[in-house]
Scaffold this active site. Structure first.
Site, PDB file in Angstrom:
ATOM      1  N   GLU A   2      26.003  32.516  37.390  1.00  0.00           N
ATOM      2  CA  GLU A   2      25.017  31.607  37.966  1.00  0.00           C
ATOM      3  C   GLU A   2      24.945  30.316  37.133  1.00  0.00           C
ATOM      4  O   GLU A   2      24.132  30.247  36.224  1.00  0.00           O
ATOM      5  CB  GLU A   2      23.664  32.299  38.037  1.00  0.00           C
ATOM      6  CG  GLU A   2      23.696  33.594  38.864  1.00  0.00           C
ATOM      7  CD  GLU A   2      22.347  34.283  38.975  1.00  0.00           C
ATOM      8  OE1 GLU A   2      21.301  33.599  38.877  1.00  0.00           O
ATOM      9  OE2 GLU A   2      22.325  35.500  39.146  1.00  0.00           O
ATOM     10  N   TYR A   3      25.816  29.265  37.405  1.00  0.00           N
ATOM     11  CA  TYR A   3      26.715  29.138  38.543  1.00  0.00           C
ATOM     12  C   TYR A   3      27.972  28.412  38.090  1.00  0.00           C
ATOM     13  O   TYR A   3      27.885  27.502  37.247  1.00  0.00           O
ATOM     14  CB  TYR A   3      26.053  28.349  39.672  1.00  0.00           C
ATOM     15  CG  TYR A   3      24.793  29.019  40.189  1.00  0.00           C
ATOM     16  CD1 TYR A   3      24.852  30.040  41.138  1.00  0.00           C
ATOM     17  CD2 TYR A   3      23.549  28.626  39.698  1.00  0.00           C
ATOM     18  CE1 TYR A   3      23.698  30.646  41.600  1.00  0.00           C
ATOM     19  CE2 TYR A   3      22.395  29.243  40.161  1.00  0.00           C
ATOM     20  CZ  TYR A   3      22.478  30.256  41.106  1.00  0.00           C
ATOM     21  OH  TYR A   3      21.341  30.868  41.540  1.00  0.00           O
ATOM     22  N   TYR A  33      18.370  34.699  48.784  1.00  0.00           N
ATOM     23  CA  TYR A  33      16.948  34.826  48.453  1.00  0.00           C
ATOM     24  C   TYR A  33      16.651  33.837  47.330  1.00  0.00           C
ATOM     25  O   TYR A  33      17.564  33.174  46.825  1.00  0.00           O
ATOM     26  CB  TYR A  33      16.595  36.268  48.051  1.00  0.00           C
ATOM     27  CG  TYR A  33      17.630  36.956  47.179  1.00  0.00           C
ATOM     28  CD1 TYR A  33      17.781  36.632  45.836  1.00  0.00           C
ATOM     29  CD2 TYR A  33      18.461  37.943  47.700  1.00  0.00           C
ATOM     30  CE1 TYR A  33      18.723  37.255  45.040  1.00  0.00           C
ATOM     31  CE2 TYR A  33      19.408  38.579  46.915  1.00  0.00           C
ATOM     32  CZ  TYR A  33      19.538  38.239  45.585  1.00  0.00           C
ATOM     33  OH  TYR A  33      20.483  38.852  44.797  1.00  0.00           O
TER      34      TYR A  33
END
Length: 539
Positions: free
Chosen positions: A313-314, A381
């Site tokens: 991430e990321y 999400y």
């Protein structure tokens, strides 16, 4: 006429058909067979619809065709549990895997419609060419179960969906977090007692660390040293303190796999906190892959893990820290892992769901890297949350866009379509579901888009709470963009419920995706309400 007279005439008709070689097709509406429309969530620019076909007759059905018309300004965006063609405003839906309907049984298909102006329901419903009402007319054609009218036959330019994967063929995966054994008191045994294990194909064990260019253990005590007595273990036997004996969650996972031989466990590395090490790892990807293989296949737990997952991430973008390793780094890293782990072990990756123009998906070569993974876990999400303390309130896991969404492109379908447009195969994409909610306090508006004064209070962290808590403390009282929200007191929360998860699984099937996954197990109820909905929706 009497009931006897109807039966007698029916027998005569059947005998005539046998003699003359005419195919007899049951009446669509007649005989208690019907199709009923119902509307689900509506987000102002679209809604979720559903047709349920009920077989109230005494004969089994082997197929169905439902036709309906959408008002001007409306069009089908997606459809699941069936295939469809659209010609102008006329839509024809047919069964895919769910054509068989026993007497007294039902089948259904769902769909999303985008529209402008005000909502109007579909009209002109026909079931197998006849009325959709149980007491309606017989189909006009006796040679086909669908209408033969030239006005309803779509031209060759019609849009047609692909048939979704057969039931049972979709992947379900859930994250087990090693820190859950502490304050949350969630252990591997809970995966069994909640019924979750029986509904999963895969478990991602989170997280291993990434440091000094290598894979490393995240928490040695929780992972392979913690003692479990007979009452707290999966198989009812106590751990031992013998030298070299495996304990902790690793041993409990071993026991769980013995109970569920088809279940596979994947060791996940990185995550939000430990992603800063991936840039260094990519600089010498071969050495990194070797270190990961040696850790995953350590002789003490070599039988526990079936592969590796990378949660970076990321790549070439910012998360907790910013990475500048370049757009090719992810592909380089995953290629090295595939080479070292081979084709017999799983290699997967959790990836961004930022579908904005020039966003995180555009920052790395996800399409090029996809050839080396079995699938991607798309983290659909955490789009919005209490880190924006003053709001506006917004669902953290919207499936689609809606009027007033704070950032265009921050919704699941945007990410899925962008990844597919870049060349990532749909069946290598798993849709993510959060088993928790995100919320704000100081809110006075029930609908999304309200102002706030800060993140809502949570059990472990401000702005976030488990579903198992929210379902009772702040029950859902609305839906938007395929997910739920709740307004109670001055707190506003968004989270998925069994109902919205079922809708999202319909989306998975309609798009031909590989399945779904969730973050993470501790948020579900003790009897697995959410995993039951997720698995059931994929069947």
């Amino acid at each position: 006429m009497s009931k006897f007279t109807w039966h007698y005439l029916g027998l005569l008709a059947a005998l005539a058909a046998l003699v003359l070689g005419i195919a007899v097709v049951p009446a669509a509406g007649a005989g208690g067979v019907s199709a009923t429309f119902s509307k689900g969530s509506d987000w102002g620019t679209g809604y979720e619809g559903k047709y349920t076909i009920s077989n109230g007759s005494t004969a089994a059905r082997t197929s169905w065709t439902v036709e309906f018309d959408l008002p001007a300004g409306a069009k089908i965006a997606s459809l699941w549990d069936g295939t469809y063609t659209a010609s102008g405003q006329h839509v024809t839906a047919k069964n895919s895997w769910n054509g068989n309907i026993a007497p007294g049984g039902t089948a259904s298909f769902g769909f999303n419609v985008s529209y402008t102006g005000t909502y109007s329901p579909p009209t002109g419903c026909k079931l197998d060419g006849g009325s959709c009402d149980a007491g309606g007319t017989t189909p006009p054609s006796s040679t086909s179960s669908s209408s033969s009218s030239s006005t309803t036959t779509p031209p060759s330019s019609s849009t047609t969906t692909s048939t979704p994967p057969p039931p049972g063929g979709l992947k379900s995966m859930g994250y087990f977090v090693d820190w859950g054994v502490y304050g949350r008191n969630y252990h591997v045994k809970n995966i069994e007692t909640s019924g979750t294990a029986a509904k999963l194909n895969y478990i991602n064990f989170a997280f291993g660390n990434v440091t000094n260019g290598q894979c490393a253990i995240g928490d040695s005590y929780a992972d392979y040293d913690r003692f479990y007595d007979a009452s707290s273990s999966v198989d009812g036997t106590s751990d031992t303190w013998d030298a070299g004996a495996l304990r902790g969650s690793f041993n409990q996972l071993r026991e769980l796999k013995k109970k569920h031989p088809g279940l596979k466990v994947i060791y996940s590395f990185g995550g939000w906190t430990w992603s800063s090490g991936f840039g260094q790892a990519a600089a010498n990807a071969t050495a990194f892959a070797n270190s990961c293989y040696n850790l995953v296949k350590d002789p003490r737990w070599a039988d526990v893990f079936d592969g590796i997952d990378i949660d970076w991430e990321y790549p070439n973008a910012c998360g907790l820290s910013c990475d500048t390793s370049g757009p090719a780094a992810l592909k380089t890293l995953l290629q090295a892992l595939r080479t070292r782990f081979g084709s017999s072990m799983l290699v997967t990756a959790a990836i961004t769901a930022d579908g904005t123009s020039g966003g995180k998906i555009d920052a790395a070569d996800y399409a090029g890297a996809s050839q080396y993974v079995d699938w991607y876990n798309v983290m659909t999400y955490d789009f919005f949350g209490g880190w924006a303390a003053q709001g506006p309130t917004a669902p953290h896991s919207p499936l689609t866009s809606y009027n007033g969404i704070p950032i265009a492109g921050f919704y699941a379908d945007s990410a899925i379509q962008k990844l597919r447009s870049k060349g990532v195969p749909a069946n290598k994409l798993l849709l993510g579901v959060g088993f928790y909610g995100r919320g704000w306090t100081g809110v006075s508006q029930a609908a999304p888009g309200g102002t706030a004064t800060g993140p809502a209070p949570g059990t472990y962290e401000q702005g976030i709470e488990d579903y198992k808590v929210l379902k009772n403390s702040c029950p859902s009282n609305g839906t938007v963009a395929g997910t739920a929200y709740a307004f109670c007191g001055n707190n506003w929360w968004s989270y998925d419920t069994p109902s919205t998860i079922n809708g999202k699984m319909g989306y998975v099937k309609s798009q031909g995706l590989g399945g779904a996954f969730f973050w993470e197990m501790t948020g579900d109820t003790s009897n697995g309400e959410l995993i039951t909905a997720l698995r059931g929706g994929l069947n």
